[in-house]
Design an enzyme around this catalytic site. Structure first.
Site, PDB file in Angstrom:
ATOM      1  N   ARG A  52       0.843  -1.195   0.000  1.00 54.99           N
ATOM      2  CA  ARG A  52       0.000   0.000   0.000  1.00 54.99           C
ATOM      3  C   ARG A  52       0.878   1.245   0.000  1.00 54.99           C
ATOM      4  O   ARG A  52       1.260   1.737   1.072  1.00 54.99           O
ATOM      5  CB  ARG A  52      -0.903   0.006   1.237  1.00 54.99           C
ATOM      6  CG  ARG A  52      -1.829  -1.198   1.305  1.00 54.99           C
ATOM      7  CD  ARG A  52      -2.471  -1.275   2.677  1.00 54.99           C
ATOM      8  NE  ARG A  52      -3.373  -2.413   2.796  1.00 54.99           N
ATOM      9  CZ  ARG A  52      -3.974  -2.774   3.924  1.00 54.99           C
ATOM     10  NH1 ARG A  52      -3.749  -2.076   5.032  1.00 54.99           N
ATOM     11  NH2 ARG A  52      -4.782  -3.812   3.955  1.00 54.99           N
ATOM     12  N   ASP A  54       1.858   5.049   0.021  1.00 54.06           N
ATOM     13  CA  ASP A  54       1.182   6.191   0.648  1.00 54.06           C
ATOM     14  C   ASP A  54       0.820   7.257  -0.376  1.00 54.06           C
ATOM     15  O   ASP A  54       1.307   7.245  -1.507  1.00 54.06           O
ATOM     16  CB  ASP A  54       2.097   6.836   1.701  1.00 54.06           C
ATOM     17  CG  ASP A  54       2.516   5.879   2.797  1.00 54.06           C
ATOM     18  OD1 ASP A  54       1.726   4.976   3.110  1.00 54.06           O
ATOM     19  OD2 ASP A  54       3.634   6.038   3.323  1.00 54.06           O
ATOM     20  N   ARG A 199      10.724   5.785   4.566  1.00 57.17           N
ATOM     21  CA  ARG A 199      10.833   7.243   4.707  1.00 57.17           C
ATOM     22  C   ARG A 199      11.471   7.642   6.052  1.00 57.17           C
ATOM     23  O   ARG A 199      12.220   8.610   6.124  1.00 57.17           O
ATOM     24  CB  ARG A 199       9.457   7.886   4.529  1.00 57.17           C
ATOM     25  CG  ARG A 199       8.957   7.815   3.091  1.00 57.17           C
ATOM     26  CD  ARG A 199       7.480   8.139   2.956  1.00 57.17           C
ATOM     27  NE  ARG A 199       7.168   9.463   3.468  1.00 57.17           N
ATOM     28  CZ  ARG A 199       5.930   9.908   3.645  1.00 57.17           C
ATOM     29  NH1 ARG A 199       4.888   9.114   3.360  1.00 57.17           N
ATOM     30  NH2 ARG A 199       5.715  11.123   4.093  1.00 57.17           N
TER      31      ARG A 199
END
Length: 250
Positions: A52, A54, A199
């Site tokens: 998934r 972002d 990240r």
């Protein structure tokens, strides 16, 4: 006859609310694909992504699969997708796979790419596809820190989901650094990644590359199992899902 189809697609995630369809928005990658399959088959079809991504994150080769009953060939399905998809999403390939194949559950490794512009200003035409740090980084310090997180570890400190109840143990097999002009490209390969993990790792490595932290701190951050111990969450525009790997298939 219902068949299982594997698709590989790329997308510019700049204007989307992420991969996963949500009740409060129709502007998701999964939602766009399922909308086209509804037109194609006349019935709801669920699309399963390998991960998934972002909001704002891109994909060079996202993998997904769906079960559908259609008389179209694989090439015709691909052409149908690309006829109705917006210009920032493209289906690269469609292939029939065994019924039990699942794009997420059967993935054995993924590679994510993060692009950082170290020069004073981002290239106008690449501004949506790299993080404009605008400062030089010490790759040597970053490599030293990255070596500390290779292998199997509990990456809870690098998970952006505070309510995560499942295991936060993952294996990172490789982290590489490549300079491309004034840009720094970081590639992470592992068996899976937590919410915001790439990240947060990138933000932490940037702080180390700027000299704000020591490379040795990476070991301490891992052991603390606390998100607050790690660095900032690097912005989404620099991140790309580059490759998804499967056993006996790639």
């Amino acid at each position: 006859m219902i068949k299982n189809y594997k698709i590989v697609l790329q997308y510019d995630g700049s204007r989307y609310d992420g991969w996963q369809k949500q009740g409060n928005t129709g502007n998701t990658l999964q939602g766009k694909l399922e909308g086209i399959l509804l037109k194609l088959t006349g019935r709801p079809v669920e699309v399963h992504g390998s991960g998934r991504t972002d909001a704002g994150v891109h994909a060079l080769a996202q993998t997904a699969n769906f079960h559908a009953d259609t008389g179209m060939t694989e090439d015709q399905i691909r052409a149908y997708f690309n006829q109705y998809l917006p210009e920032d999403i493209a289906v690269l390939s469609v292939e029939t796979v065994p019924d039990r194949f699942h794009s997420r559950l059967n993935a054995v490794k993924k590679t994510y790419l993060y692009r950082i512009e170290m020069g004073p200003k981002k290239d106008v035409f690449e501004r949506k596809y790299c993080y404009g740090l605008g400062k030089p980084l010490s790759v040597k310090r970053m490599e030293e820190a990255a070596a500390c997180v290779l292998g199997e570890h509990d990456f809870k400190s690098f998970c952006g989901n505070k309510k995560m109840k499942k295991s936060t143990v993952r294996t990172i097999s490789d982290i590489t650094f490549e300079k491309e002009g004034t840009k720094l490209l970081i590639r992470y390969t592992g068996n899976g990644f937590l919410y915001h993990m790439v990240r947060i790792l990138t933000g932490t490595l940037i702080e180390i590359g700027l000299g704000e932290r020591s490379p040795q701190e990476m070991k301490e951050i891992l052991l603390k199992l606390d998100r607050q111990a790690a660095g900032f969450t690097a912005p989404p525009e620099g991140l790309f899902l580059e490759r998804v790997m499967y056993e006996d298939r790639e």
